[in-house]
Design an enzyme around this catalytic site. Structure first.
Site, PDB file in Angstrom:
ATOM      1  N   PHE B 404       1.601   6.373  -1.184  1.00  0.00           N
ATOM      2  CA  PHE B 404       1.706   4.911  -0.995  1.00  0.00           C
ATOM      3  C   PHE B 404       2.998   4.308  -1.569  1.00  0.00           C
ATOM      4  CE2 PHE B 404      -1.716   3.806  -4.502  1.00  0.00           C
ATOM      5  CZ  PHE B 404      -0.886   4.275  -5.479  1.00  0.00           C
ATOM      6  N   GLU B 405       3.199   3.055  -1.303  1.00  0.00           N
ATOM      7  CA  GLU B 405       4.458   2.347  -1.627  1.00  0.00           C
ATOM      8  C   GLU B 405       5.637   3.029  -0.928  1.00  0.00           C
ATOM      9  OE1 GLU B 405       4.575  -0.387  -3.908  1.00  0.00           O
ATOM     10  OE2 GLU B 405       2.463  -0.278  -4.367  1.00  0.00           O
TER      11      GLU B 405
END
Lengths: 256, 594
Positions: B404-405
């Protein structure tokens, strides 16, 4: 209400103690506010919240103790005082309590709170000596405190039982586990602590005579308890085991 | 304003210029307040959150919500919110420390991080006065909780491909949002969602969407591999009626918000990984001193010591890199006037400057945590595989960080891409430096090393920077604008950039510490730096070699490999010996020894 707290900076309870040349090695160690003194600080703040007034935290130590004083200020104390006895040779519990009493002598004290004992040397002397010197009432190991006007109602821990006591201000109490849950210093508290007054007091600023400045005890040596020896499991039938045990107690442990 | 920045202070500038030690923030520069803030966070997490972890993992979200409120009372949610809006407006180092210390809370650290970071920051940085007044005071104390809704089922890395639409209603009072946002952290209990949607299906924009808005619902909890205690649901927008005033920033400029918030999110992810890695090391070290096999504590076996040594060295480098980046942010944002801070575009520019560093910390942090968690499980042996051991949770929770990110692949691609773009805009003197290097390589003779401490490591760092220039310069020359298709090369370049940044961060930190306290007191930092630099150089050399072999052949390849050998020539350090020494400190302290 004029509230004073006696605080000590101690080793973190999880710190490993290393002794070097008869001194505890402080290099790289973590320090904390003596956990019992945290109860005292919390109770002091609670008292101020209920009755108004001011909380002053006092400690005896060197410059490094400013860190713990700032923590107390961040929790919510109003002022801090660091009494520095570095100039004295080997101050003991007596000299420390004399110094604190001397600083408090001209103060208008309503209540003084301290920890039950310090977790490092476990002496539990300083607070009681201060009360004696100031000639005020004292109750130790308290677990509940209520103040109504001049009357103070206290519950204290007596080896697991509870004793209920009534007394009057001015008063000194020492705090036991169970009295309260100390708060965490909040972030706004931490930022405010920077601006709160922290006074440094040297020996020469205290009106103490030679006798009061001289320690009554001297630490001769410090050593760690011997490492726990490995246990021994006795073998054979019960009779053999008993004989072996008696033999060992007589000849090896030399206790019978 | 940014035009006046010296190249060494530019994002990515470290590759081309040397920074002075006093320009670099290190953990040794923490103030008393920083340390107290860290301690409050740690005490809160250990005292209040850890005892509730079982309930949190069981998704009893009222517990999480209550803990967030308690954290708010202590000020732990308000560090990035200006005082004007009931926050604390503290520096970036403070919020980084809080993020690091929160990692001990496991999945709950995501609830906290999503709220204070990607959830609240879009309003802090890009909200107008009215929006800030309306939302920030409640967010700063945890009365309201925020979430961030960017990803959709069919648009992850390709965020701008979002299908969610927003259409102004006939009355001109509300935007009507339709679409589906996926994997939204905090969605079970968030009150405010930052939602990205395309106005009229075209203009990518950000909105503040309240849970209470008509047409807003959340789906079922996702079943996940790790971070089970955090809430992850779909956000469903079905004719959702969002007041016109809740458009965040300008219409059609949502990407500015999205990318800059992601930058900060990536940086903070790196900070969280520092904390989680230290915890994994601590658990492994404690276990290694207790567990006996063959009548010996397993920590006494060099095979285990080697693991502990490597783990510590990489954590040290990561920690140095994260706080260095925090210092850069602080400096850049700190010099903005109050008025400039009110202006989202100024803030965005300040954050965007260090996009490369943000990506580096994200990639390095998530991979170091994965490595450390994996080795820690290995030290625990079969027990590490059992759910009742904390290390098992850390291992599962770690994995999402690489995803994620922005996946690590996307972040890696961004690193050389951003550097090249800066070079094209003349913000970084990349081309001049690459040309100068070509000349230098023709005449280069091996230098005599000084006998100074860390002289070898400094030389390795300088040469690693040159290796980057050498490979990047040749790649640009060879492929020109089609370099973006050579993704493998870009990934390798990103790896070299990463190792350069971490080597330099560790080195400068250690040099500063040694200058202050002397070598004897800073032995452990010296050891970690030497291990890290040696191993980083090994990786750099391998990546460079593979790249050259792919790019060239025949005599040209042989010449280039010869040049690479010149750049990487050194007598390697005995890292095995150094790791044994590091391990003995780790075992003695039963954890991260710094």
């Amino acid at each position: 209400m004029n509230i004073y707290v006696l605080m000590k900076r101690t080793f973190d309870t999880e710190e490993k103690i290393i002794i070097r040349d008869g001194e505890v090695d402080k290099e790289g160690a973590e320090f904390i506010i003596n956990p019992y003194d945290e109860y005292a600080i919390e109770e002091a703040i609670v008292l101020r919240e209920a009755h108004g007034g001011e909380v002053t935290v006092i400690t005896v130590g060197d410059e490094d103790a400013q860190k713990e004083l700032r923590t107390a200020l961040a929790m919510g104390a109003d002022k801090a005082v660091l009494i520095n006895l570095e100039e004295l040779e080997g101050p003991d519990h007596f000299t420390i309590s004399e110094a604190i009493s001397s600083w408090l002598a001209d103060k208008d004290v309503d209540i003084i709170l301290g920890g039950n004992v310090a977790v490092d040397d476990g002496a539990g002397q300083v607070a009681s000596r201060v009360a004696e010197k100031l000639g005020i009432n004292q109750v130790t190991t308290i677990t509940e405190l209520t103040i109504e006007d001049e009357t103070v109602k206290i519950e204290r821990d007596v080896e697991g039982d509870i004793e209920k006591i009534e007394t009057t201000l001015p008063l000194l109490v020492t705090c036991q586990q169970g009295l309260n849950e100390p708060r965490y210093p909040s972030l706004p508290g931490i930022m405010k602590a920077k601006k709160k007054p922290l006074a440094n007091v040297g020996v020469n600023e205290l009106e103490m005579n030679e006798k009061e400045l001289t320690a009554k005890t001297k630490t001769i040596d410090r050593f760690l308890p011997p490492p726990k020896a490995k246990g021994k499991i006795l073998e054979g039938d019960i009779d053999q085991q008993v004989n072996e045990l008696v033999h060992l107690l007589k000849n090896e442990a030399k206790v019978i | 304003m940014s035009g006046t920045l010296h190249a060494s202070k530019r994002g990515g500038g470290f590759l081309l210029e040397n920074v002075r030690p006093e320009q670099v923030f290190t953990p040794e520069d923490f103030t008393e307040e920083h340390k107290m803030i860290a301690k409050t966070t740690e005490d809160f997490v250990v005292g209040e959150v850890v005892p509730q972890i079982e309930k949190i993992e069981n998704q009893e979200f009222d517990v999480s919500r209550h803990l967030l409120f308690q954290a708010g009372e202590l000020g732990l949610l308000g560090t990035d919110v200006p005082e004007k809006y009931s926050g604390l407006g503290l520096d970036k180092i403070s919020s980084t420390l809080i993020t690091e210390k929160f990692s001990r809370a496991g999945a709950f650290s995501l609830s906290h991080g999503a709220h204070v970071g990607i959830g609240s920051l879009p309003i802090v940085f890009f909200g107008n006065e009215m929006q800030k007044k309306k939302y920030l005071p409640a967010l700063a104390i945890g009365e309201k909780i925020a979430a961030y809704a960017l990803t959709e089922p069919s648009s992850g890395s390709d965020a701008l491909g979002a299908k969610t639409t927003a259409v102004l209603n006939e009355e001109g009072t509300h935007y009507i949002l339709n679409g589906e946002k996926q994997w939204i952290t905090n969605s079970a209990f968030a009150d405010v969602f930052i939602v990205y949607a395309k106005i009229d299906g075209e203009h990518f924009s950000a909105f503040i969407v309240e849970r209470e808005c008509e047409g807003v619902t959340t789906g079922a909890e996702e079943l996940k591999m790790g971070i089970k205690g955090s809430s992850t649901r779909t956000l469903l927008l079905d004719q959702a009626k969002v007041p016109k005033e809740n458009l965040l920033g300008e219409a059609g400029r949502g990407h500015i918000i999205a990318f800059n918030i992601l930058n900060i999110g990536r940086y903070k992810l790196g900070a969280g990984c520092v904390g989680a890695s230290k915890r994994a090391l601590e658990l492994a070290a404690a276990y290694a001193t207790e567990r006996k096999q063959f009548r010996t504590e397993i920590g006494q076996f060099p095979a285990i010591q080697e693991k502990l040594g490597t783990m510590t060295a990489v954590i040290f480098a990561l920690e140095s890199s994260v706080y260095r980046t925090g210092g850069l942010f602080e400096e850049k944002l700190g010099i903005l006037t109050e008025r400039e801070q009110e202006d989202g575009s100024k803030v965005a520019a300040a954050i965007a400057e260090y996009a490369v560093e943000c990506s580096l910390n994200k990639v390095a942090g998530s991979e170091i945590l994965d490595f450390v968690a994996d080795e820690a499980v290995q030290i625990f042996g079969g027990y590490g595989y059992m759910s009742e051991y904390e290390i098992e949770t850390i291992y599962r929770d770690s994995r999402i960080n690489r995803i994620f990110e922005g996946t690590n692949e996307i972040n890696r691609l961004l690193i050389p891409d951003t550097i090249m773009k800066k070079a094209m805009k003349n913000e970084l003197p990349f081309l001049e430096k690459a040309k100068a290097l070509q000349q230098e390589l023709l005449n280069m003779m091996p230098e005599e090393r000084e006998e100074k401490t860390l002289a070898q490591e400094n030389a390795l760092l300088q040469n690693a920077k040159k290796v980057f220039l050498f490979i990047a310069g040749n790649s640009v020359q060879k492929y020109g604008s089609s370099l973006e298709k050579e993704q493998e090369l870009l990934m390798k370049l990103a790896n070299i950039v990463n190792d350069v940044y971490m080597m330099e961060s560790a080195l400068i930190r250690t040099e500063k510490a040694v200058a202050k306290n002397g070598e004897t007191k800073e032995q452990i930092k010296l050891l970690c730096t030497r291990v890290y630099c040696q191993e980083a150089m090994n990786r750099t050399e391998a990546a460079a070699k593979e790249s050259l072999v792919h790019m060239e052949e025949g005599d040209t390849l042989r010449t280039m490999l010869g040049m690479l050998r010149k750049l990487t020539r050194h007598t390697p350090t005995d890292v095995i010996q150094l790791k044994r020494q590091i391990a003995s400190r780790v075992l003695h302290r039963k954890g991260y020894p710094i």
